[in-house]
Design a protein around this motif. Sequence first.
Motif, PDB file in Angstrom:
ATOM      1  N   SER A   1      -1.097 -10.593  -9.471  1.00  0.00           N
ATOM      2  CA  SER A   1      -0.950  -9.201  -9.881  1.00  0.00           C
ATOM      3  C   SER A   1      -2.313  -8.507  -9.934  1.00  0.00           C
ATOM      4  O   SER A   1      -2.450  -7.357  -9.499  1.00  0.00           O
ATOM      5  CB  SER A   1      -0.269  -9.136 -11.244  1.00  0.00           C
ATOM      6  N   GLY A   2      -3.314  -9.198 -10.456  1.00  0.00           N
ATOM      7  CA  GLY A   2      -4.663  -8.635 -10.510  1.00  0.00           C
ATOM      8  C   GLY A   2      -5.233  -8.385  -9.126  1.00  0.00           C
ATOM      9  O   GLY A   2      -5.855  -7.344  -8.877  1.00  0.00           O
ATOM     10  N   ARG A   3      -5.019  -9.328  -8.236  1.00  0.00           N
ATOM     11  CA  ARG A   3      -5.491  -9.146  -6.853  1.00  0.00           C
ATOM     12  C   ARG A   3      -4.806  -7.965  -6.191  1.00  0.00           C
ATOM     13  O   ARG A   3      -5.435  -7.160  -5.500  1.00  0.00           O
ATOM     14  CB  ARG A   3      -5.238 -10.414  -6.040  1.00  0.00           C
ATOM     15  N   ARG A   4      -3.499  -7.863  -6.406  1.00  0.00           N
ATOM     16  CA  ARG A   4      -2.743  -6.746  -5.823  1.00  0.00           C
ATOM     17  C   ARG A   4      -3.222  -5.420  -6.409  1.00  0.00           C
ATOM     18  O   ARG A   4      -3.377  -4.429  -5.694  1.00  0.00           O
ATOM     19  CB  ARG A   4      -1.254  -6.959  -6.080  1.00  0.00           C
ATOM     20  N   MET A   5      -3.490  -5.415  -7.723  1.00  0.00           N
ATOM     21  CA  MET A   5      -3.976  -4.205  -8.388  1.00  0.00           C
ATOM     22  C   MET A   5      -5.337  -3.810  -7.821  1.00  0.00           C
ATOM     23  O   MET A   5      -5.576  -2.640  -7.525  1.00  0.00           O
ATOM     24  CB  MET A   5      -4.078  -4.466  -9.897  1.00  0.00           C
ATOM     25  N   TRP A   6      -6.245  -4.773  -7.666  1.00  0.00           N
ATOM     26  CA  TRP A   6      -7.577  -4.494  -7.124  1.00  0.00           C
ATOM     27  C   TRP A   6      -7.462  -3.982  -5.688  1.00  0.00           C
ATOM     28  O   TRP A   6      -8.147  -3.037  -5.301  1.00  0.00           O
ATOM     29  CB  TRP A   6      -8.443  -5.751  -7.184  1.00  0.00           C
ATOM     30  N   GLN A   7      -6.593  -4.612  -4.916  1.00  0.00           N
ATOM     31  CA  GLN A   7      -6.420  -4.196  -3.518  1.00  0.00           C
ATOM     32  C   GLN A   7      -5.850  -2.776  -3.446  1.00  0.00           C
ATOM     33  O   GLN A   7      -6.276  -1.974  -2.620  1.00  0.00           O
ATOM     34  CB  GLN A   7      -5.501  -5.170  -2.787  1.00  0.00           C
ATOM     35  N   ASP A   8      -4.903  -2.456  -4.319  1.00  0.00           N
ATOM     36  CA  ASP A   8      -4.342  -1.105  -4.340  1.00  0.00           C
ATOM     37  C   ASP A   8      -5.404  -0.076  -4.711  1.00  0.00           C
ATOM     38  O   ASP A   8      -5.413   1.039  -4.186  1.00  0.00           O
ATOM     39  CB  ASP A   8      -3.172  -1.009  -5.325  1.00  0.00           C
ATOM     40  N   ALA A   9      -6.300  -0.439  -5.620  1.00  0.00           N
ATOM     41  CA  ALA A   9      -7.321   0.504  -6.074  1.00  0.00           C
ATOM     42  C   ALA A   9      -8.415   0.713  -5.029  1.00  0.00           C
ATOM     43  O   ALA A   9      -8.968   1.804  -4.919  1.00  0.00           O
ATOM     44  CB  ALA A   9      -7.944   0.022  -7.380  1.00  0.00           C
ATOM     45  N   THR A  58      -3.057   5.356  -7.750  1.00  0.00           N
ATOM     46  CA  THR A  58      -3.282   6.038  -9.024  1.00  0.00           C
ATOM     47  C   THR A  58      -3.022   5.088 -10.187  1.00  0.00           C
ATOM     48  O   THR A  58      -3.814   5.013 -11.137  1.00  0.00           O
ATOM     49  CB  THR A  58      -2.376   7.280  -9.141  1.00  0.00           C
ATOM     50  N   LYS A  59      -1.921   4.348 -10.116  1.00  0.00           N
ATOM     51  CA  LYS A  59      -1.595   3.402 -11.180  1.00  0.00           C
ATOM     52  C   LYS A  59      -2.679   2.332 -11.301  1.00  0.00           C
ATOM     53  O   LYS A  59      -3.122   2.004 -12.408  1.00  0.00           O
ATOM     54  CB  LYS A  59      -0.246   2.742 -10.903  1.00  0.00           C
ATOM     55  N   ALA A  60      -3.122   1.794 -10.177  1.00  0.00           N
ATOM     56  CA  ALA A  60      -4.149   0.748 -10.186  1.00  0.00           C
ATOM     57  C   ALA A  60      -5.450   1.274 -10.766  1.00  0.00           C
ATOM     58  O   ALA A  60      -6.105   0.591 -11.565  1.00  0.00           O
ATOM     59  CB  ALA A  60      -4.367   0.207  -8.771  1.00  0.00           C
ATOM     60  N   LEU A  61      -5.827   2.486 -10.389  1.00  0.00           N
ATOM     61  CA  LEU A  61      -7.068   3.064 -10.922  1.00  0.00           C
ATOM     62  C   LEU A  61      -6.978   3.308 -12.431  1.00  0.00           C
ATOM     63  O   LEU A  61      -7.943   3.092 -13.162  1.00  0.00           O
ATOM     64  CB  LEU A  61      -7.415   4.359 -10.187  1.00  0.00           C
ATOM     65  N   LEU A  74      -7.153  -0.256 -14.123  1.00  0.00           N
ATOM     66  CA  LEU A  74      -8.514  -0.793 -14.057  1.00  0.00           C
ATOM     67  C   LEU A  74      -9.476   0.041 -14.899  1.00  0.00           C
ATOM     68  O   LEU A  74     -10.371  -0.505 -15.553  1.00  0.00           O
ATOM     69  CB  LEU A  74      -8.982  -0.871 -12.607  1.00  0.00           C
ATOM     70  N   GLY A  75      -9.308   1.361 -14.898  1.00  0.00           N
ATOM     71  CA  GLY A  75     -10.143   2.224 -15.741  1.00  0.00           C
ATOM     72  C   GLY A  75      -9.923   1.922 -17.216  1.00  0.00           C
ATOM     73  O   GLY A  75     -10.880   1.881 -17.999  1.00  0.00           O
TER      74      GLY A  75
END
Length: 104
Positions: A58-66, A77-80, A83-84
Amino acid sequence: MSDEAVQKPASTQKPFSTPEMVALEAELAVTRAQLASTVDELAARLDPRAQAGRAVDSGRRMWQDATSGDASPEDRTKALKVLGGAVAGVAVVLALIVAASRRG
Protein backbone atom coordinates in the motif's frame (compact mmCIF):
# COMPACT_ATOMS: atom_id res chain seq x y z
CA MET A 1 -29.25 -70.56 25.97
CA SER A 2 -29.92 -69.75 22.41
CA ASP A 3 -27.88 -67.52 20.13
CA GLU A 4 -30.70 -64.99 19.99
CA ALA A 5 -30.51 -64.35 23.72
CA VAL A 6 -26.80 -63.48 23.51
CA GLN A 7 -26.27 -59.85 22.71
CA LYS A 8 -23.70 -58.80 20.17
CA PRO A 9 -20.93 -56.44 21.28
CA ALA A 10 -21.81 -52.78 20.85
CA SER A 11 -19.14 -52.25 18.19
CA THR A 12 -20.76 -54.67 15.76
CA GLN A 13 -24.29 -53.33 16.14
CA LYS A 14 -25.48 -50.83 13.58
CA PRO A 15 -26.35 -47.46 15.09
CA PHE A 16 -29.94 -46.36 14.89
CA SER A 17 -30.47 -43.60 12.36
CA THR A 18 -33.33 -41.96 10.54
CA PRO A 19 -33.34 -39.90 7.34
CA GLU A 20 -33.67 -36.79 9.50
CA MET A 21 -30.54 -37.74 11.45
CA VAL A 22 -28.63 -38.38 8.23
CA ALA A 23 -29.72 -34.97 6.90
CA LEU A 24 -28.66 -33.26 10.13
CA GLU A 25 -25.28 -34.99 10.05
CA ALA A 26 -24.78 -33.85 6.46
CA GLU A 27 -25.75 -30.30 7.40
CA LEU A 28 -23.30 -30.40 10.32
CA ALA A 29 -20.52 -31.58 8.01
CA VAL A 30 -21.20 -28.66 5.64
CA THR A 31 -21.29 -26.20 8.55
CA ARG A 32 -18.00 -27.55 9.91
CA ALA A 33 -16.37 -27.15 6.49
CA GLN A 34 -17.64 -23.57 6.21
CA LEU A 35 -16.43 -22.77 9.71
CA ALA A 36 -13.00 -24.23 8.99
CA SER A 37 -12.79 -22.14 5.82
CA THR A 38 -13.76 -19.00 7.73
CA VAL A 39 -11.19 -19.67 10.46
CA ASP A 40 -8.49 -20.25 7.84
CA GLU A 41 -9.38 -16.99 6.08
CA LEU A 42 -9.32 -15.04 9.36
CA ALA A 43 -5.97 -16.55 10.29
CA ALA A 44 -4.56 -15.52 6.92
CA ARG A 45 -5.91 -11.97 7.27
CA LEU A 46 -4.59 -11.57 10.81
CA ASP A 47 -1.14 -12.98 10.09
CA PRO A 48 1.36 -10.22 11.01
CA ARG A 49 3.63 -11.00 8.06
CA ALA A 50 0.74 -10.78 5.63
CA GLN A 51 -0.42 -7.51 7.19
CA ALA A 52 3.09 -6.07 6.95
CA GLY A 53 3.30 -7.13 3.31
CA ARG A 54 -0.02 -5.46 2.54
CA ALA A 55 1.10 -2.28 4.33
CA VAL A 56 4.35 -2.20 2.33
CA ASP A 57 2.44 -2.74 -0.92
CA SER A 58 0.00 0.00 0.00
CA GLY A 59 2.85 2.39 0.82
CA ARG A 60 4.59 1.65 -2.45
CA ARG A 61 1.36 2.18 -4.37
CA MET A 62 0.76 5.44 -2.48
CA TRP A 63 4.30 6.68 -3.25
CA GLN A 64 3.94 5.69 -6.90
CA ASP A 65 0.59 7.49 -7.16
CA ALA A 66 2.10 10.63 -5.63
CA THR A 67 5.23 10.70 -7.81
CA SER A 68 3.96 9.20 -11.06
CA GLY A 69 2.12 11.05 -13.78
CA ASP A 70 0.27 7.83 -14.69
CA ALA A 71 -2.04 7.92 -11.64
CA SER A 72 -5.53 9.34 -11.87
CA PRO A 73 -5.96 12.87 -10.46
CA GLU A 74 -8.08 11.53 -7.56
CA ASP A 75 -5.45 8.92 -6.63
CA ARG A 76 -2.64 11.46 -6.91
CA THR A 77 -4.49 14.00 -4.72
CA LYS A 78 -5.27 11.35 -2.11
CA ALA A 79 -1.66 10.11 -2.08
CA LEU A 80 -0.29 13.64 -1.71
CA LYS A 81 -2.68 14.35 1.18
CA VAL A 82 -1.74 11.14 2.98
CA LEU A 83 1.99 11.63 2.48
CA GLY A 84 1.71 15.32 3.44
CA GLY A 85 -0.13 14.34 6.62
CA ALA A 86 2.55 11.78 7.45
CA VAL A 87 5.30 14.36 6.95
CA ALA A 88 3.42 16.88 9.10
CA GLY A 89 2.96 14.27 11.83
CA VAL A 90 6.67 13.45 11.86
CA ALA A 91 7.49 17.18 12.01
CA VAL A 92 5.19 17.67 15.01
CA VAL A 93 6.72 14.71 16.85
CA LEU A 94 10.24 16.00 16.17
CA ALA A 95 9.27 19.49 17.36
CA LEU A 96 7.87 18.02 20.59
CA ILE A 97 11.05 16.02 21.15
CA VAL A 98 13.23 19.11 20.59
CA ALA A 99 11.04 21.22 22.91
CA ALA A 100 11.14 18.55 25.62
CA SER A 101 14.92 18.19 25.37
CA ARG A 102 15.43 21.97 25.77
CA ARG A 103 13.36 22.03 28.96
CA GLY A 104 15.16 19.14 30.57
